[in-house]
Each structure stands twice: as C-alpha cells, then as structure tokens.
Motif scaffolding. Sequence first.
Motif, short mmCIF file in Angstrom:
data_model
loop_
_atom_site.label_atom_id
_atom_site.label_comp_id
_atom_site.label_asym_id
_atom_site.label_seq_id
_atom_site.Cartn_x
_atom_site.Cartn_y
_atom_site.Cartn_z
N GLY A 22 -4.61 13.87 10.15
CA GLY A 22 -6.05 14.06 9.97
C GLY A 22 -6.61 13.31 8.76
O GLY A 22 -5.92 13.07 7.78
N LYS A 23 -7.89 12.94 8.89
CA LYS A 23 -8.57 12.28 7.78
C LYS A 23 -8.97 13.32 6.74
O LYS A 23 -8.87 13.09 5.54
N GLU A 74 -0.26 3.05 -1.61
CA GLU A 74 -0.54 1.67 -1.24
C GLU A 74 0.70 0.81 -1.43
O GLU A 74 0.78 -0.32 -0.93
N ASN A 99 -5.10 0.84 4.15
CA ASN A 99 -4.51 0.15 3.00
C ASN A 99 -4.08 -1.28 3.35
O ASN A 99 -4.13 -2.16 2.50
N SER A 146 -0.46 8.40 0.88
CA SER A 146 -1.50 7.38 0.74
C SER A 146 -1.02 6.21 -0.10
O SER A 146 -1.80 5.32 -0.40
N ILE A 162 -3.29 16.32 6.84
CA ILE A 162 -2.68 14.98 6.87
C ILE A 162 -1.37 15.00 7.63
O ILE A 162 -0.95 13.97 8.18
N GLY A 191 -9.18 10.83 -3.41
CA GLY A 191 -8.04 10.90 -4.32
C GLY A 191 -6.97 9.94 -3.85
O GLY A 191 -6.82 9.72 -2.64
N THR A 192 -6.20 9.40 -4.79
CA THR A 192 -5.14 8.46 -4.41
C THR A 192 -3.89 9.24 -4.02
O THR A 192 -2.79 8.98 -4.52
N ASP A 193 -4.08 10.20 -3.14
CA ASP A 193 -2.97 11.04 -2.71
C ASP A 193 -3.34 11.64 -1.37
O ASP A 193 -4.46 12.14 -1.20
N SER A 194 -2.40 11.61 -0.44
CA SER A 194 -2.76 12.01 0.92
C SER A 194 -3.11 13.49 1.04
O SER A 194 -3.84 13.86 1.95
N THR A 232 -10.52 13.27 1.00
CA THR A 232 -9.50 12.52 1.73
C THR A 232 -8.75 11.58 0.79
O THR A 232 -9.23 11.24 -0.29
N GLY A 233 -7.56 11.17 1.24
CA GLY A 233 -6.70 10.29 0.45
C GLY A 233 -7.00 8.83 0.71
O GLY A 233 -7.31 8.44 1.83
N ILE A 234 -6.88 8.02 -0.35
CA ILE A 234 -7.10 6.58 -0.25
C ILE A 234 -6.04 5.85 -1.06
O ILE A 234 -5.31 6.46 -1.84
N GLY A 235 -5.98 4.54 -0.90
CA GLY A 235 -5.04 3.72 -1.66
C GLY A 235 -5.63 3.22 -2.97
O GLY A 235 -6.80 3.48 -3.29
#
Lengths: 182, 455
Positions: free
Chosen positions: B246-247, A83, A109, A81, B242, B144-147, B160-163
């Motif tokens: 997958g989301k 960015e 992103n 993830s 992931i 979470g900032t992690d996939s 799910t992971g986000i930036g």
Amino acid sequence: MPNIITSPVFVCKDNIDTDQIIPAQYLTLVPTIAEEYEKLGSYALVGLPDETYPVKFVAPGELKTKYQIVIAGRNFGCGSSREHAPIAMGAAGVQVVVAESFARIFFRNCVATGELYPFDARERLCDKVQTGDIATLDFDADTLTVRGTTYSLKPLGEVRPVIDAGGLFNYARQSGMIAAKG
Amino acid sequence: MTLTEKILARASGKTHVAAGDNVWVNVDLLMTHDVCGPGTIGVFKREFGQDAKVWDPKKLVIIPDHYIFTADSMSNRNVDILRDFAREQGLPYFYDVIDDPNGHWQFDASRGQLKQQYGKNYTGVCHTTLPWKGHTRPGEILFGTDSHTCMAGAFNQFATGIGNTDAGFILGTGKLLIKVPESMRFFLEGEMQPGVMAKDVILHIIGDIGFDGATYRAMQWEGPGVFAMNMDDRMTIANMAIEAGGKNAMFPYDEKTGAYVRERVAENGTKSEFEPVELEKDQTFVYDKVFNLSELEPTVACHPDPGQRKLAKEMNVTLDRAYIGSCTGGKTSDFLAFAHVVRGKNVKIDTFGVPATTKVVQELKDTLWGGISVWSILESAGVRMTENASCAACLGGPVDTFGRMNTALKCISATNRNFPGRMGSKESQVFLASPYTVAASALTGRITDPREYVS
C-alpha cells in the motif's frame, strides 16, 4: 541514452525485496559519496538466497555486474523505501529491470534517481528466459528479444522522459519546474 | 472523495482530485533518519548548493533510530552527519543521541547493550516518536524516507515513504509531485476476542489480499471496529499497509484521535492547529470488504513474506528465538500484553525486548503490577530487555546489533517484515505475530496460540 541495448540477462522470481537487493548492513554507505556509491554496486542483489540463485549477480571481487538487464517476477523491489536499492543496481551497471510488476516505492525511486528503466512485462518472462541468455531491449519499440522470440513490453509512458533526463532534478530543471543550477 | 483524495485535493489547492491524477502537493512535514538522512542531505546539497537552506526548518524532523547502538564506525559517522546538518540549518526538531550539539557519537561496546547510552534528547524509533512528540496532525501531508511512514495514517494523515531523491527535492522546494492512489476500503465490525490483537487483524488482511494486494493503493479503514480501537492499535494496522504494497493507510478522524493529538502538541509546543478530513457518502473504492473481528484468531505470517498467513493453533514450528520491538510491536501496550503472558513464568528460548522509544522504557519502569515494575517482571521472566530504544534487529543492521540473527535461526517476532535476511543472516527465518503470540511462543519454544495464556 541508447535506443537498443544487448546484454546477458539475470533472472529472478517473485517478491525480490529491498533486503535481497541491498541487505541492511550495507545501508551505512551513503549513495551521494562517490566511493560509497561504487561500493553499493558491488553488493547489489547479494541478499538473494544462495540455493535458489547459485550464479552471483556481481562476481566476487568485482564492482560491476555483467548483467545490464534484470528479468523478474511479481512485486519486484517490495519492502523498504531505501533508495540504496535502485542505486546499488544502477551502480553495478544495470540499465533495465523488466518485471511482471513492481512495488510502488522502488518504481518511484528508479524514476526519481534515473538509475534504472523499470519496464512492466506483459507476460511472465521470468519463467521463459534464463540467467545468461542474451537479450536485446529496444526502447523505441518497447520490446525484449531473447533467443529469437520478441516479447512486447508495456511502454514506460510518462516516466521515460524523466529517466532519460537523468532523474527528477534534471527533468524538473529541463521543464522549468525548478530553477536551473546557478 | 475518499479521505486520501480529500487530503490530497486540499494539499494541492484543488477542489477535487480523482485516482490517477498527478498533483503537486505542499508538504506539511518531512521526516528522515540516520540511514537515509545523510543521502538525502547529499542530494539536497548537490542540487541546491552547499549553502542552501531547507524550505522550512520547522517542517523537518530528523530522528536517528536505525543503527545507533553499534560500534560500526560508518553508522556512528552517519549520526554525526545529521547533527552537523541540524546545527547548520538551525533545526528545532533533531532528536539527537547525544546532548552536545558539537560532539561526536560513538557507541561504547564495552558498556554492553542493555544499559542506557543516550542523552536527554534521544527518542528512538521515528514512527513512534512522531506522534509522541506532537508531529502527527490530522488532515496533513507527511513524507518520510522510510516505508513504515504509513503508520501515521492512524491519525487521519496522508503519510507515505519516499526515497532520498524525492526527500532532497522536498528539502529544497517543500513540494512533491505524486499520483493520487486508488482507495480500498476495509470495513471492520464486531469485537476482537480475548487473545486477539490489532496485529492479528492486519496479518489476517494481508493474507487475504496478498502481499502485493494493495500495491499503489490507499488502504482506508472504516466501521465500528475501527472506532473501538485505541490509537496504538490503529498505528499497528496502519504501519503494515506497506506490507501489502500500500501507498498509505487512512483512518477516519474521531474524538480519540483529536484528544491524543491535542495532548501531545500541547506537551511539546508543536503546531496546534489542524483540520481533519471527514468521511463523506460519495466515495469510490476499487475494493470494498467487511471483516468481522470476532471471527479472527491469533495469526502468524510465515517465512519468507508477510502474506504467508497461517493460524497459530495450526502450526507446529520449533523456534530458537523470540523478539518484541519495532514501530509496529514495540509500544508500551505491546510490552504490557507480552508481560501479561510471561508474568511469573520463564521463557524457554532466547527472548529479546527492544522498546520503540525511550518513553516506552520509562513507562515500563513506572508501571507497577503488584508493586513490581513491568520492566522487572519481563526481566524476571528471562526477557533480555535493553534500555537502548531503536529499530535494532527488526531490520538486521550491523553485525553487533542487539538481537540480530547471525546464523540460521528461527525467530518469532512482533515486528513487521520477514523477507529472507530481514533480521540478519539470509539463512534465518522470521515468523510475524502479535505480542501475545510471541510471548506464548517464547514460553513454549514453539509457535503457540496464546489464548490459553490470556485470562
């Protein structure tokens, strides 16, 4: 943003993951610190295997790439993830990635940061164009023209105004979803 | 509605949502770590002001875990950035490497990689820490900032992971706009045969649907095979959603889930109320397939991506190295399976063991087999065990990271990802497998079906 850009393209194949876009040892760089942002750009796509990609995306000693358009196959940006991945490409000077498909978090992103326009191709362009070809991308017509052939791209749709605005925060402020900066 | 749709409907204050809807959800928990936390904090301050306060300090969990036991000064600095922010914001859930809230973290390379270099608050890998410390609750929304944040789907949670930018937005607002994903159903029946583990199940299924086969989608797990699994096995499977693009992963709620969660929220004094989402008859899936677990065999994902499936028994690959660790494969149950195979024997290739959390370290030292700790059994077999729980070489990291492949080596690993360069040098190769298969391969020096080693 310009409605048309013309640039040499850099072409890569399927499953270019975030480790190839920005290898993990460079994740110590914090993108919101200006000089570290710039440095991230110099490492963009440095994880691509040398034998498959003999042409360097960012020339040695440079901070920026000469390729503003990247053409890719399936599942571009899969994996982490981080960015740092779209940011590294944006910091290097890339404006557009045209891929057969994108991994979900990378696509999101691109939009949230406003760093890159992620276009879905309608065909497998990475087998039709070559690194160094000069391409013209028309944002209004949703087309990519290379060596006299014009390829139709899937419109960006709802994500275009977010990227045009410069990312999630600017868009949310413009549209009143969050308060303007004090 | 599917389980994912039910949670997203509730979190967005709607009675019904369908795949493709864009909804604003209220966030129950945001997790970040040392790699993406500093950037997230940077986005938050840039956008909401230097003096801004996070939306709810109790809903933010910060877990340094990625680049900790390294002399790299930037990595050490990034842990300090997290500490400064936790202090400034008065955050109750910051699992710091050191005990002094005003101190600076500096790894002491002269003390070596194996002996403990952390204080009493440090936990280790974020995804394994979250359930242990009572932060995963059924029916909730976790970003979470992690996939690999998708691992918490094992607990009937949308995770799910986000930036950094999305995470910075949540820090200021407690909300995020997301698209409701289509759901795929994986219906598991039958029993896993001896020598086969949950890791083999997910590697088999990723091989089946392809490495991008679940892109933008929720992977919902159902069937008697799922309910028979313990929580560790469900976590292993959810973790790798992931790796098929997958989301999120989504497991149904049962009493095992409830008991696991209730015990840990009580132990840690975290929020105890939760409301699971239950399966209903009327669900729409874009993919629906039954898998018979009894037919599965030890499975390997070959270089260079998790979809390159082969059976261990069909492979003839000579190895340089074996590695057990990470959120996926560094749990106590993973090490016990590994120890079961190598007990009383000697590994033939360099073999590295990195427990996911400090609790795993303790449990391996406390678990005695024939009066000897599992930790000692592993060390006696030649496994280089470190007490410094972290992500370590699973994602390469700085060059001095424990277990990192700095040359063109071939490694079999209980981790989750094997892209070119994932564990270090981009000339190296990673083969993903279960702890049993990694252990058997460590004994022979080539990829080996573990069934003859598992009694």
